[in-house]
Design a protein around this motif. Structure first.
Motif, PDB file in Angstrom:
ATOM      1  N   GLN A   1       0.827  -1.204   0.000  1.00 33.78           N
ATOM      2  CA  GLN A   1       0.000   0.000   0.000  1.00 33.78           C
ATOM      3  C   GLN A   1       0.862   1.255   0.000  1.00 33.78           C
ATOM      4  O   GLN A   1       0.495   2.262  -0.625  1.00 33.78           O
ATOM      5  N   VAL A   2       1.997   1.216   0.686  1.00 37.85           N
ATOM      6  CA  VAL A   2       2.906   2.365   0.671  1.00 37.85           C
ATOM      7  C   VAL A   2       3.443   2.598  -0.735  1.00 37.85           C
ATOM      8  O   VAL A   2       3.540   3.741  -1.207  1.00 37.85           O
ATOM      9  N   PHE A   3       3.775   1.518  -1.451  1.00 38.25           N
ATOM     10  CA  PHE A   3       4.237   1.668  -2.837  1.00 38.25           C
ATOM     11  C   PHE A   3       3.130   2.237  -3.725  1.00 38.25           C
ATOM     12  O   PHE A   3       3.407   3.002  -4.656  1.00 38.25           O
ATOM     13  N   VAL A   4       1.881   1.867  -3.458  1.00 39.07           N
ATOM     14  CA  VAL A   4       0.760   2.397  -4.230  1.00 39.07           C
ATOM     15  C   VAL A   4       0.581   3.887  -3.970  1.00 39.07           C
ATOM     16  O   VAL A   4       0.417   4.682  -4.901  1.00 39.07           O
ATOM     17  N   ASP A   5       0.624   4.282  -2.720  1.00 37.70           N
ATOM     18  CA  ASP A   5       0.372   5.672  -2.343  1.00 37.70           C
ATOM     19  C   ASP A   5       1.577   6.583  -2.568  1.00 37.70           C
ATOM     20  O   ASP A   5       1.421   7.800  -2.673  1.00 37.70           O
ATOM     21  N   PHE A   6       2.762   5.986  -2.611  1.00 36.98           N
ATOM     22  CA  PHE A   6       3.991   6.748  -2.875  1.00 36.98           C
ATOM     23  C   PHE A   6       4.717   6.096  -4.060  1.00 36.98           C
ATOM     24  O   PHE A   6       5.613   5.268  -3.866  1.00 36.98           O
ATOM     25  N   PRO A   7       4.351   6.425  -5.294  1.00 37.82           N
ATOM     26  CA  PRO A   7       5.011   5.824  -6.464  1.00 37.82           C
ATOM     27  C   PRO A   7       6.508   6.105  -6.512  1.00 37.82           C
ATOM     28  O   PRO A   7       7.247   5.411  -7.213  1.00 37.82           O
ATOM     29  N   GLU A   8       6.944   7.099  -5.752  1.00 38.69           N
ATOM     30  CA  GLU A   8       8.371   7.419  -5.698  1.00 38.69           C
ATOM     31  C   GLU A   8       9.133   6.510  -4.734  1.00 38.69           C
ATOM     32  O   GLU A   8      10.364   6.589  -4.653  1.00 38.69           O
ATOM     33  N   ALA A   9       8.424   5.675  -3.983  1.00 44.36           N
ATOM     34  CA  ALA A   9       9.073   4.798  -3.001  1.00 44.36           C
ATOM     35  C   ALA A   9       9.846   3.687  -3.706  1.00 44.36           C
ATOM     36  O   ALA A   9       9.374   3.097  -4.677  1.00 44.36           O
ATOM     37  N   GLY A  10      11.034   3.405  -3.176  1.00 44.53           N
ATOM     38  CA  GLY A  10      11.835   2.314  -3.717  1.00 44.53           C
ATOM     39  C   GLY A  10      12.162   1.266  -2.683  1.00 44.53           C
ATOM     40  O   GLY A  10      12.498   0.134  -3.012  1.00 44.53           O
ATOM     41  N   MET A  11      12.049   1.627  -1.393  1.00 43.43           N
ATOM     42  CA  MET A  11      12.399   0.723  -0.296  1.00 43.43           C
ATOM     43  C   MET A  11      11.432   0.977   0.855  1.00 43.43           C
ATOM     44  O   MET A  11      11.325   2.109   1.344  1.00 43.43           O
ATOM     45  N   VAL A  12      10.716  -0.067   1.272  1.00 40.25           N
ATOM     46  CA  VAL A  12       9.721   0.062   2.336  1.00 40.25           C
ATOM     47  C   VAL A  12       9.863  -1.112   3.289  1.00 40.25           C
ATOM     48  O   VAL A  12       9.864  -2.268   2.862  1.00 40.25           O
ATOM     49  N   SER A  13       9.968  -0.817   4.568  1.00 44.14           N
ATOM     50  CA  SER A  13      10.072  -1.866   5.579  1.00 44.14           C
ATOM     51  C   SER A  13       8.769  -1.962   6.376  1.00 44.14           C
ATOM     52  O   SER A  13       8.126  -0.942   6.632  1.00 44.14           O
ATOM     53  N   PRO A  14       8.383  -3.175   6.795  1.00 44.78           N
ATOM     54  CA  PRO A  14       7.228  -3.320   7.675  1.00 44.78           C
ATOM     55  C   PRO A  14       7.560  -3.051   9.136  1.00 44.78           C
ATOM     56  O   PRO A  14       6.718  -3.245  10.003  1.00 44.78           O
ATOM     57  N   VAL A  15       8.807  -2.624   9.390  1.00 48.47           N
ATOM     58  CA  VAL A  15       9.257  -2.333  10.760  1.00 48.47           C
ATOM     59  C   VAL A  15       9.764  -0.897  10.811  1.00 48.47           C
ATOM     60  O   VAL A  15      10.855  -0.601  10.313  1.00 48.47           O
ATOM     61  N   PRO A  16       8.995   0.032  11.387  1.00 49.21           N
ATOM     62  CA  PRO A  16       9.461   1.421  11.465  1.00 49.21           C
ATOM     63  C   PRO A  16      10.556   1.588  12.511  1.00 49.21           C
ATOM     64  O   PRO A  16      10.632   0.837  13.478  1.00 49.21           O
ATOM     65  N   SER A  17      11.396   2.584  12.291  1.00 51.37           N
ATOM     66  CA  SER A  17      12.458   2.919  13.241  1.00 51.37           C
ATOM     67  C   SER A  17      12.503   4.430  13.416  1.00 51.37           C
ATOM     68  O   SER A  17      12.524   5.172  12.437  1.00 51.37           O
ATOM     69  N   SER A  18      12.515   4.867  14.661  1.00 52.09           N
ATOM     70  CA  SER A  18      12.557   6.308  14.933  1.00 52.09           C
ATOM     71  C   SER A  18      13.871   6.944  14.497  1.00 52.09           C
ATOM     72  O   SER A  18      13.956   8.163  14.364  1.00 52.09           O
ATOM     73  N   LYS A  19      14.900   6.132  14.301  1.00 51.30           N
ATOM     74  CA  LYS A  19      16.196   6.665  13.886  1.00 51.30           C
ATOM     75  C   LYS A  19      16.507   6.395  12.419  1.00 51.30           C
ATOM     76  O   LYS A  19      17.602   6.671  11.947  1.00 51.30           O
ATOM     77  N   GLY A  20      15.540   5.881  11.683  1.00 49.14           N
ATOM     78  CA  GLY A  20      15.774   5.540  10.290  1.00 49.14           C
ATOM     79  C   GLY A  20      16.035   6.736   9.398  1.00 49.14           C
ATOM     80  O   GLY A  20      16.623   6.592   8.322  1.00 49.14           O
ATOM     81  N   PHE A  21      15.612   7.916   9.813  1.00 46.67           N
ATOM     82  CA  PHE A  21      15.793   9.113   8.996  1.00 46.67           C
ATOM     83  C   PHE A  21      17.260   9.474   8.789  1.00 46.67           C
ATOM     84  O   PHE A  21      17.600  10.243   7.892  1.00 46.67           O
ATOM     85  N   LEU A  22      18.143   8.930   9.610  1.00 49.35           N
ATOM     86  CA  LEU A  22      19.553   9.317   9.595  1.00 49.35           C
ATOM     87  C   LEU A  22      20.340   8.747   8.414  1.00 49.35           C
ATOM     88  O   LEU A  22      21.419   9.231   8.108  1.00 49.35           O
ATOM     89  N   TYR A  23      19.810   7.731   7.744  1.00 47.34           N
ATOM     90  CA  TYR A  23      20.635   7.003   6.780  1.00 47.34           C
ATOM     91  C   TYR A  23      19.964   6.909   5.405  1.00 47.34           C
ATOM     92  O   TYR A  23      18.820   6.479   5.290  1.00 47.34           O
ATOM     93  N   SER A  24      20.699   7.311   4.384  1.00 43.12           N
ATOM     94  CA  SER A  24      20.296   7.125   2.977  1.00 43.12           C
ATOM     95  C   SER A  24      18.887   7.639   2.703  1.00 43.12           C
ATOM     96  O   SER A  24      18.054   6.941   2.117  1.00 43.12           O
TER      97      SER A  24
END
Length: 335
Positions: free
Chosen positions: A132-155
């Motif tokens: 669903q994230v890929f559907v709603d964000f066609p610009e998405a290339g990588m989606v995890s089913p596990v969110p991380s509060s510190k994920g914004f720091l990398y790539s």
């Protein structure tokens, strides 16, 4: 001497009915040492939770990456009894996670490819939530089913560009703080402070929201995201920034967003079975079958110039002026 014509020449174009491939690289060389003694049990939680949570348009590849005989036989037994497991690759020596994964990535045509460690428990609805994230964000290339509060720091340079110029970046309440707590327990480290369990950074576009950034122990990628990866063989079996160089950075360089679902839909188990894991697995087995696959829109990647702009803004707002920027977004505690 060759007689006749090879039938495959008349049917030379490859076509597939599956839309989503999951790749598991399994390295369990023995079952006696403290580290690996429970690895077989953990892997069974992984594969059985996966088989019970994917939709019918999924195919599963397993790499026997330097496993002992007992685990090798277990994997072949799973293949014989489960049609979704259509590929099992065997290598006596451990090729390393990245080389094992890429041997599958380069030889399959599914538009979405999930790569996962062999100690992940997949929860019901993980696949639909990710797709669903890929559907709603066609610009998405990588989606995890596990969110991380510190994920914004990398790539996340391309993600930053999107958030600032096409969508909106903001903080929102963590939907499933227990998932974050379970993850840091599984790796034996206190990764998160109190504020990280309360707020995470999300990007919104008026259609949906997703967490900015993600980890790589389980993540789904567009096939196109791998096209920006290094062409040389990875020299490291593990660590050495191999995941970053061959998974995370290529997605960002290709101009795609790196995101995670708002809710937590998988657990990292580590190497020590706990009573709750067996209970959770039984709940998964008894849950409703996975829904049908979603139709994923064509990729919409950003240009190299837009990536570079995002890279500059990431360094500026996520590093040098993080305190001021996050205060502007409504979080005044150290983050």
């Amino acid at each position: 001497m060759r007689k006749g014509t090879n039938p495959s020449k008349a049917d030379h174009k490859m076509e597939i009915s599956s839309t989503h491939r999951v790749i598991l690289s399994v390295y369990i060389p023995e079952l006696k040492s403290d580290y690996f003694k429970d690895a077989k049990t953990i892997f069974k939680y992984c594969i059985e939770s996966l088989l019970n949570t994917v939709h019918a348009d999924t195919r599963i590849s397993i790499i026997i990456n330097g496993c002992c005989e007992e685990v090798t036989q277990l994997i072949y037994d799973y293949q014989k009894s489960n049609q979704l497991i259509d590929q099992v690759f065997y290598t006596r020596e451990n090729l390393g996670k990245i080389n094992a994964i890429y041997s599958i990535v380069k030889s399959n045509l599914e538009p979405l490819i999930t790569i996962s460690d062999a100690d992940v428990m997949f929860l019901p609805d993980w696949q639909n939530q990710v797709e669903q994230v890929f559907v709603d964000f066609p610009e998405a290339g990588m989606v995890s089913p596990v969110p991380s509060s510190k994920g914004f720091l990398y790539s996340t340079a391309s993600t930053m560009y999107y958030g600032l110029f096409k969508g909106k970046i903001k903080f929102r309440n963590v939907q499933d703080p227990e998932g974050l707590i379970n993850f840091q327990k599984s790796v034996g480290s206190n990764l998160y402070q109190k504020i990280h369990l309360e707020k995470y950074l999300v990007v919104s576009n008026g259609i949906n929201e997703a967490v900015v950034g993600c980890g790589h122990f389980v993540a789904t990628l567009r096939k196109e995201a791998f096209e920006a990866a290094p062409t040389k063989v990875c020299e490291f079996r593990i660590l050495g920034n191999s995941d970053e160089d061959y998974v995370d950075e290529p997605n960002d360089l290709a101009g795609f967003l790196r995101l995670a679902t708002l809710g937590n839909y998988a657990y990292h188990l580590g190497n020590s079975p706990q009573p709750w894991m067996e209970e959770k697995l039984q709940q998964i087995i008894n849950s409703s079958p996975a829904s049908a696959s979603l139709e994923i829109p064509e990729a919409q990647a950003f240009s190299k110039t837009q990536y570079k702009i995002g890279k500059f803004l990431t360094r500026l707002l996520f590093n040098k002026f993080r305190k001021q920027y996050f205060s502007y977004l409504g979080v005044n505690e150290p983050y």
